[in-house]
Design an enzyme around this catalytic site. Sequence first.
Site, PDB file in Angstrom:
ATOM      1  N   SER A 123       0.850  -1.191   0.000  1.00  0.00           N
ATOM      2  CA  SER A 123       0.000   0.000   0.000  1.00  0.00           C
ATOM      3  C   SER A 123       0.879   1.232   0.000  1.00  0.00           C
ATOM      4  O   SER A 123       2.024   1.198   0.472  1.00  0.00           O
ATOM      5  CB  SER A 123      -0.889  -0.015   1.258  1.00  0.00           C
ATOM      6  OG  SER A 123      -1.510   1.239   1.447  1.00  0.00           O
TER       7      SER A 123
ATOM      8  N   TYR B 284      -2.172   0.411  10.201  1.00  0.00           N
ATOM      9  CA  TYR B 284      -2.056   0.034   8.801  1.00  0.00           C
ATOM     10  C   TYR B 284      -0.743   0.548   8.208  1.00  0.00           C
ATOM     11  O   TYR B 284      -0.041  -0.191   7.510  1.00  0.00           O
ATOM     12  CB  TYR B 284      -3.251   0.582   8.019  1.00  0.00           C
ATOM     13  CG  TYR B 284      -3.474  -0.102   6.700  1.00  0.00           C
ATOM     14  CD1 TYR B 284      -3.963  -1.404   6.654  1.00  0.00           C
ATOM     15  CD2 TYR B 284      -3.209   0.539   5.496  1.00  0.00           C
ATOM     16  CE1 TYR B 284      -4.181  -2.051   5.440  1.00  0.00           C
ATOM     17  CE2 TYR B 284      -3.419  -0.092   4.276  1.00  0.00           C
ATOM     18  CZ  TYR B 284      -3.902  -1.386   4.255  1.00  0.00           C
ATOM     19  OH  TYR B 284      -4.108  -2.017   3.045  1.00  0.00           O
TER      20      TYR B 284
END
Length: 252
Positions: A142, A155
């Site tokens: 990501s 995250y």
Amino acid sequence: MDFTHTTAVITGASRGIGEATARYLAEKGATVVLAARSEARIKEIAAEIQAEGFKAFAVACDVSRAADVAALAQRAVRETGRLDLWVNNAGIIDPIARLADTDPATWGAVADINLKGVYHGLRFAIPEMLRLGGGTVINISSGAATSALEGWSHYCATKAGVLALTRVADKEYRDQGIRVMGLSPGTVATEMQVQIKDSGINPVSKLSVSDHISTDWVARAIAHLAGVGGDAHLGTDFSIKTPEGRAEVGLV
């Protein structure tokens, strides 16, 4: 692309990117092994793939548990005699909260899945691949790996860790025939985006549905990296957020 005589393990295969990847690779000839905690759902998907004339089976697996992942790798090899591709896709982002509002237990649970789950995949896939003469591991990454996004401490931290694992695994095993790389797809139309939007935290939650790419695009990018197209991206995160990345995969 032809993935005949290829065994591909996909974690987090009960929905979203994982499900789309399993279906796409199966259509291209691979024997796909769907892994997720939702056993009933992955068995349903595997049955649908089989009904279409392709090869698939499901294995219940919690990637945060080393024993589960070890058993997954062993089952794939026992059933098919091969382990060519492993996609570390399983990941979560909920609950989203600013650091001082986070619960240590749930923050740690995200780390167990997003980071330790990828470590477990590498740890147990690589020995099997080495024994069988080589293979490819694709870690779903990501932009959060290199960005600071409000409410996403878990995250961002775990995806940064995944990028580090990708780099280390490549350094340690490239010359032994193990290809390791990351894929940063950008925002994808999955259940995770619903959770992000509901949080109302940071600019990503303000995006509309039309801003997100389809899971099919990610599946095609994974297939591209699994082939010779991945050779240029070993030890790095390949992105399909850019026009150049999408053109390379043929998504334009």
